[in-house]
Design a protein around this motif. Structure first.
Motif, mmCIF file in Angstrom:
data_model
loop_
_atom_site.group_PDB
_atom_site.id
_atom_site.type_symbol
_atom_site.label_atom_id
_atom_site.label_comp_id
_atom_site.label_asym_id
_atom_site.label_seq_id
_atom_site.Cartn_x
_atom_site.Cartn_y
_atom_site.Cartn_z
ATOM 1 N N ALA A 90 0.833 -1.210 0.000
ATOM 2 C CA ALA A 90 0.000 0.000 0.000
ATOM 3 C C ALA A 90 0.867 1.260 0.000
ATOM 4 C CB ALA A 90 -0.933 -0.007 1.204
ATOM 5 N N ILE A 91 1.931 1.249 0.775
ATOM 6 C CA ILE A 91 2.836 2.401 0.811
ATOM 7 C C ILE A 91 3.520 2.594 -0.541
ATOM 8 C CG2 ILE A 91 4.970 3.302 1.824
ATOM 9 C CD1 ILE A 91 4.144 1.969 4.453
ATOM 10 N N ALA A 92 3.952 1.482 -1.145
ATOM 11 C CA ALA A 92 4.601 1.557 -2.459
ATOM 12 C C ALA A 92 3.648 2.114 -3.507
ATOM 13 C CB ALA A 92 5.109 0.176 -2.870
ATOM 14 N N VAL A 93 2.385 1.682 -3.456
ATOM 15 C CA VAL A 93 1.379 2.176 -4.401
ATOM 16 C C VAL A 93 1.135 3.669 -4.186
ATOM 17 C CG1 VAL A 93 -1.085 2.078 -4.969
ATOM 18 C CG2 VAL A 93 0.247 -0.025 -4.789
ATOM 19 N N GLN A 94 1.053 4.088 -2.941
ATOM 20 C CA GLN A 94 0.836 5.510 -2.656
ATOM 21 C C GLN A 94 1.984 6.360 -3.183
ATOM 22 O OE1 GLN A 94 -0.520 6.483 1.234
ATOM 23 N NE2 GLN A 94 0.106 8.604 1.118
ATOM 24 N N LEU A 95 3.208 5.930 -2.950
ATOM 25 C CA LEU A 95 4.371 6.679 -3.432
ATOM 26 C C LEU A 95 4.407 6.711 -4.962
ATOM 27 C CD1 LEU A 95 7.123 5.429 -0.944
ATOM 28 C CD2 LEU A 95 5.959 7.637 -0.940
ATOM 29 N N SER A 96 4.052 5.593 -5.591
ATOM 30 C CA SER A 96 4.060 5.514 -7.054
ATOM 31 C C SER A 96 3.044 6.475 -7.662
ATOM 32 C CB SER A 96 3.764 4.086 -7.506
ATOM 33 O OG SER A 96 4.755 3.185 -7.041
ATOM 34 N N PHE A 97 1.844 6.510 -7.092
ATOM 35 C CA PHE A 97 0.818 7.400 -7.639
ATOM 36 C C PHE A 97 1.078 8.861 -7.282
ATOM 37 C CE2 PHE A 97 -1.542 3.543 -8.479
ATOM 38 C CZ PHE A 97 -2.240 3.869 -9.629
ATOM 39 N N THR A 98 1.751 9.103 -6.181
ATOM 40 C CA THR A 98 2.164 10.476 -5.870
ATOM 41 C C THR A 98 3.138 10.978 -6.931
ATOM 42 O OG1 THR A 98 1.880 10.134 -3.486
ATOM 43 C CG2 THR A 98 3.293 11.953 -4.174
ATOM 44 N N LEU A 99 4.093 10.130 -7.285
ATOM 45 C CA LEU A 99 5.053 10.490 -8.327
ATOM 46 C C LEU A 99 4.366 10.639 -9.675
ATOM 47 C CD1 LEU A 99 7.958 10.944 -9.274
ATOM 48 C CD2 LEU A 99 8.207 8.464 -9.485
ATOM 49 N N LEU A 100 3.453 9.718 -10.002
ATOM 50 C CA LEU A 100 2.740 9.793 -11.273
ATOM 51 C C LEU A 100 1.908 11.071 -11.357
ATOM 52 C CD1 LEU A 100 1.921 8.467 -13.943
ATOM 53 C CD2 LEU A 100 0.092 7.279 -12.700
ATOM 54 N N GLY A 101 1.243 11.415 -10.256
ATOM 55 C CA GLY A 101 0.463 12.647 -10.241
ATOM 56 C C GLY A 101 1.331 13.866 -10.447
ATOM 57 N N ARG A 102 2.522 13.835 -9.878
ATOM 58 C CA ARG A 102 3.464 14.948 -10.055
ATOM 59 C C ARG A 102 3.895 15.065 -11.510
ATOM 60 N NH1 ARG A 102 4.774 19.499 -7.171
ATOM 61 N NH2 ARG A 102 6.909 20.144 -7.619
ATOM 62 N N VAL A 103 4.147 13.925 -12.144
ATOM 63 C CA VAL A 103 4.586 13.922 -13.541
ATOM 64 C C VAL A 103 3.480 14.415 -14.471
ATOM 65 C CG1 VAL A 103 5.290 12.434 -15.457
ATOM 66 C CG2 VAL A 103 6.312 12.127 -13.203
ATOM 67 N N LEU A 104 2.229 14.011 -14.199
ATOM 68 C CA LEU A 104 1.115 14.354 -15.076
ATOM 69 C C LEU A 104 0.615 15.782 -14.876
ATOM 70 C CD1 LEU A 104 -1.011 11.076 -14.960
ATOM 71 C CD2 LEU A 104 0.563 11.831 -16.748
ATOM 72 N N THR A 105 0.939 16.381 -13.731
ATOM 73 C CA THR A 105 0.505 17.755 -13.480
ATOM 74 C C THR A 105 1.258 18.716 -14.393
ATOM 75 O OG1 THR A 105 0.014 17.271 -11.163
ATOM 76 C CG2 THR A 105 0.333 19.584 -11.751
ATOM 77 N N PRO A 106 0.563 19.623 -15.091
ATOM 78 C CA PRO A 106 1.244 20.597 -15.955
ATOM 79 C C PRO A 106 2.309 21.374 -15.199
ATOM 80 C CG PRO A 106 -1.115 20.652 -16.345
ATOM 81 C CD PRO A 106 -0.904 19.740 -15.165
ATOM 82 N N LYS A 107 3.373 21.708 -15.894
ATOM 83 C CA LYS A 107 4.529 22.336 -15.269
ATOM 84 C C LYS A 107 4.167 23.599 -14.508
ATOM 85 C CE LYS A 107 9.229 23.930 -16.355
ATOM 86 N NZ LYS A 107 10.221 24.149 -17.425
ATOM 87 N N GLY A 108 3.293 24.417 -15.077
ATOM 88 C CA GLY A 108 2.895 25.665 -14.409
ATOM 89 C C GLY A 108 2.235 25.419 -13.068
ATOM 90 N N LEU A 109 1.386 24.393 -12.991
ATOM 91 C CA LEU A 109 0.719 24.069 -11.734
ATOM 92 C C LEU A 109 1.679 23.464 -10.731
ATOM 93 C CD1 LEU A 109 -2.667 22.592 -13.023
ATOM 94 C CD2 LEU A 109 -2.222 24.877 -12.131
ATOM 95 N N ARG A 110 2.676 22.693 -11.218
ATOM 96 C CA ARG A 110 3.683 22.147 -10.305
ATOM 97 C C ARG A 110 4.470 23.254 -9.638
ATOM 98 N NH1 ARG A 110 5.012 18.290 -14.465
ATOM 99 N NH2 ARG A 110 6.987 19.361 -14.809
ATOM 100 N N GLN A 111 4.800 24.290 -10.391
ATOM 101 C CA GLN A 111 5.585 25.391 -9.850
ATOM 102 C C GLN A 111 4.791 26.162 -8.807
ATOM 103 O OE1 GLN A 111 6.618 27.518 -13.443
ATOM 104 N NE2 GLN A 111 8.457 26.301 -13.803
ATOM 105 N N LYS A 112 3.453 26.282 -9.009
ATOM 106 C CA LYS A 112 2.624 26.982 -8.033
ATOM 107 C C LYS A 112 2.541 26.218 -6.727
ATOM 108 C CE LYS A 112 -0.387 29.447 -11.274
ATOM 109 N NZ LYS A 112 -1.776 29.623 -11.742
ATOM 110 N N SER A 113 2.524 24.880 -6.844
ATOM 111 C CA SER A 113 2.429 24.057 -5.645
ATOM 112 C C SER A 113 3.773 23.901 -4.962
ATOM 113 C CB SER A 113 1.860 22.672 -5.983
ATOM 114 O OG SER A 113 2.697 22.011 -6.895
#
Length: 220
Positions: A197-220
């Motif tokens: 479960a922890i591995a899945v959470q970390l994987s999807f956290t990373l995937l969400g970061r990758v899929l988020t547009p660059k402009g929104l990543r910089q704001k966050s």
């Protein structure tokens, strides 16, 4: 806890059809299938109610929240008894668990897009579909992926109930250990579920970061 460590480090438990790698693969297989079905249901439905009037949105959200309160194990056993059994008996209650966070976060992600942004896109000549795909969805990605991540962790953690109808996975260790009073197996199986479960959470956290547009990543 020592019994659990002994079980985990026993080489015999890492081989054969009931070995840990096989059970992990079964567990991930069920979880991935359930998550894909939940995404296929939750995302389009979330987009639909975000684009329609409040009465429909209120009804769908109310139903989704009601499904979150359903006892997964009880629903699993009920469906198994009412049907011929099989994989569908385990899939249906877990899909019911996974759809609500995906649906609700997709809805909220689209609703958070400011009207001025939609107006600007429309003023540029974009169609409704183009606005949805090129403007609204990219902005909604962080919330949408949060919903997917929440659903994925819930499914991985709860898929252990599939063992109650002999569908394998890591829950089989827990179930067999309780029945046979082999508590090292129970502890070891539980630890594996937590790690997964922890591995899945970390994987999807990373995937969400990758899929988020660059402009929104910089704001966050």
């Amino acid at each position: 806890m020592n019994e659990g460590w002994t079980w985990l480090t026993d080489g015999d438990n890492w081989h054969g059809p009931d070995g840990i790698p096989t059970r992990v693969a079964e567990h991930l297989g069920y979880s991935l299938l359930i998550l894909l079905i939940a995404v296929a249901i939750g995302v389009p439905l979330g987009l639909l109610i975000a684009r329609t009037g409040n009465p429909l949105a209120f009804t769908v959200i109310s139903v989704a929240n009601a499904f979150r309160a359903l006892p997964t194990l009880g629903l699993l056993v009920l469906i198994y008894l009412l049907t011929t059994g099989g994989d569908s008996a385990a899939l249906i209650p877990l899909i019911a668990l996974a759809v609500p966070p995906i649906l609700l976060n997709t809805y909220e992600g689209i609703r958070q897009v400011e009207p001025q942004i939609r107006d600007a896109a429309s003023g540029m000549g974009m169609t409704g579909l183009q606005i949805l795909l090129r403007v609204e969805l990219p902005i909604a990605v962080p919330l949408l992926m949060l919903g997917v991540r929440t659903a994925a962790v819930q499914v991985v953690a709860t898929a252990t109930v599939a063992a109650y109808i002999n569908l394998g996975g890591l829950g089989g260790y827990i179930m067999d250990g309780v029945l046979l009073q082999e508590y090292g197996t129970v502890v070891g199986g539980s630890v594996l579920v937590v790690i997964l479960a922890i591995a899945v959470q970390l994987s999807f956290t990373l995937l969400g970061r990758v899929l988020t547009p660059k402009g929104l990543r910089q704001k966050s």
